[in-house]
Design a protein around this motif. Structure first.
Motif, short mmCIF file in Angstrom:
data_model
loop_
_atom_site.label_atom_id
_atom_site.label_comp_id
_atom_site.label_asym_id
_atom_site.label_seq_id
_atom_site.Cartn_x
_atom_site.Cartn_y
_atom_site.Cartn_z
N ASP A 1 6.17 3.97 6.76
CA ASP A 1 6.93 2.71 6.79
C ASP A 1 8.26 2.99 7.46
OD1 ASP A 1 7.49 0.05 6.43
OD2 ASP A 1 7.37 0.07 4.25
N ASP A 2 9.07 1.94 7.70
CA ASP A 2 10.36 2.15 8.36
C ASP A 2 11.44 2.61 7.38
OD1 ASP A 2 10.73 -0.25 7.02
OD2 ASP A 2 10.87 -1.48 8.84
N GLY A 3 11.08 2.69 6.12
CA GLY A 3 12.01 3.11 5.07
C GLY A 3 11.59 2.44 3.78
N ILE A 4 12.09 2.92 2.65
CA ILE A 4 11.76 2.24 1.40
C ILE A 4 13.02 2.02 0.58
CG2 ILE A 4 9.35 2.96 1.21
CD1 ILE A 4 10.16 5.21 -0.58
N ALA A 5 13.00 0.92 -0.16
CA ALA A 5 14.11 0.62 -1.06
C ALA A 5 13.71 1.00 -2.48
CB ALA A 5 14.49 -0.85 -0.94
N THR A 6 12.73 0.28 -3.05
CA THR A 6 12.30 0.60 -4.42
C THR A 6 11.08 1.51 -4.44
OG1 THR A 6 10.80 -1.28 -4.52
CG2 THR A 6 13.07 -1.65 -5.26
N GLY A 7 10.25 1.42 -3.40
CA GLY A 7 9.02 2.22 -3.38
C GLY A 7 7.82 1.49 -3.95
N ASN A 8 8.00 0.25 -4.44
CA ASN A 8 6.89 -0.45 -5.07
C ASN A 8 5.76 -0.80 -4.09
OD1 ASN A 8 7.58 -0.41 -7.73
ND2 ASN A 8 8.70 -2.34 -7.69
N THR A 9 6.12 -1.15 -2.86
CA THR A 9 5.08 -1.48 -1.88
C THR A 9 4.25 -0.24 -1.57
OG1 THR A 9 6.56 -3.12 -0.92
CG2 THR A 9 4.64 -2.55 0.38
N LEU A 10 4.95 0.89 -1.41
CA LEU A 10 4.25 2.14 -1.14
C LEU A 10 3.38 2.57 -2.31
CD1 LEU A 10 6.63 4.35 0.97
CD2 LEU A 10 4.18 4.19 1.25
N LEU A 11 3.85 2.30 -3.50
CA LEU A 11 3.09 2.61 -4.71
C LEU A 11 1.73 1.90 -4.66
CD1 LEU A 11 3.58 4.00 -7.55
CD2 LEU A 11 4.19 1.75 -8.38
N ALA A 12 1.74 0.62 -4.33
CA ALA A 12 0.49 -0.15 -4.24
C ALA A 12 -0.38 0.37 -3.10
CB ALA A 12 0.80 -1.63 -4.01
N THR A 13 0.27 0.73 -1.99
CA THR A 13 -0.48 1.22 -0.84
C THR A 13 -1.21 2.51 -1.18
OG1 THR A 13 1.16 0.23 0.62
CG2 THR A 13 -0.27 1.88 1.59
N VAL A 14 -0.48 3.42 -1.84
CA VAL A 14 -1.07 4.71 -2.23
C VAL A 14 -2.26 4.50 -3.15
CG1 VAL A 14 -0.59 6.76 -3.65
CG2 VAL A 14 0.98 6.13 -1.81
N GLN A 15 -2.12 3.59 -4.11
CA GLN A 15 -3.23 3.33 -5.04
C GLN A 15 -4.43 2.73 -4.31
OE1 GLN A 15 -1.71 1.21 -8.45
NE2 GLN A 15 -0.61 3.00 -9.16
N LEU A 16 -4.14 1.88 -3.34
CA LEU A 16 -5.19 1.28 -2.52
C LEU A 16 -5.91 2.35 -1.70
CD1 LEU A 16 -6.31 -1.45 -1.15
CD2 LEU A 16 -4.50 -1.08 0.51
N VAL A 17 -5.13 3.22 -1.06
CA VAL A 17 -5.69 4.27 -0.19
C VAL A 17 -6.52 5.27 -1.01
CG1 VAL A 17 -5.05 6.25 1.27
CG2 VAL A 17 -3.91 4.06 1.58
#
Length: 213
Positions: free
Chosen positions: A126-142
């Motif tokens: 991603d271009d950066g993260i603030a809270t990390g919640n979007t990445l958290l969902a992405t990781v679980q999805l992946v």
């Protein structure tokens, strides 16, 4: 603190350099749309890997939309346990976001199919993260797709968000170029930080994958 990157392409080139240990491995670069695509494109070019998109989107706080209280994919939801937000708001947001994701899926996969992730080294960008919640969902999805490894690669993030991602059992490694102290928003660390349109995102995907068969 001044700007760390001229634009997302600059950040992606610097990130690619830090990922060179993965050159030659069976990689898929998975960018979080839409801001992650110019960054992911440079990483994919550097690693000579296919580029794909992670169809996830954050749920914004009802009073502060930029602040993520969870995230949604087409088949999973992650919610922050610390926030008490009306259930009806969450349910409305989930269905609204899924509608957006379905449209995006139709646009992005008009001419091709998603890249299979099973047994691949998946580098989520991603271009950066603030809270990390979007990445958290992405990781679980992946992780549901049984990759060999999940690497999270980002140009900039607050230290606590990096620690949160490092603590996830599904994540093998987090590569973050900068963890500034006075973190307010991702855009503050870029000289040029514009909204990436769906049209540009699709063009980037097509261009990268035409040169990285």
């Amino acid at each position: 603190m001044g700007h760390l990157y001229e634009n997302r392409n600059d950040a992606g080139k610097q990130l690619g350099e830090q990922l060179k240990e993965f050159l030659g491995q069976d990689i898929v670069v998975l960018a979080i749309p839409r801001g992650g695509l110019p960054v992911g494109a440079e990483v994919a070019r550097f690693l000579k890997a296919p580029l794909d998109v992670a169809l996830t989107k954050k749920i914004g706080h009802p009073y502060h939309r930029e602040y993520a209280v969870g995230a949604v994919s087409l088949d999973s939801v992650v919610l922050s346990e610390t926030e008490t937000i009306p259930r009806v708001y969450i349910e409305e947001e989930i269905s609204r976001i899924r509608e957006t994701l379905r449209k995006r899926q139709d646009q992005y996969y008009k001419k091709r199919k998603p890249v299979p992730l099973v047994d691949k080294v998946v580098i989520v960008v991603d271009d950066g993260i603030a809270t990390g919640n979007t990445l958290l969902a992405t990781v679980q999805l992946v992780s549901k797709q049984h990759p060999a490894k999940i690497i999270v690669a980002i140009p900039v993030a607050p230290l606590q968000a990096v620690h949160m991602l490092e603590a996830l059992p599904q994540v093998d490694e987090v590569i973050c170029l900068a963890t500034p102290m006075n973190f307010r928003a991702v855009g503050q660390f870029y000289l040029h930080f514009y909204q990436v349109s769906d049209e540009e995102a699709i063009r980037i995907l097509e261009e990268v994958n035409a040169t990285n068969p």
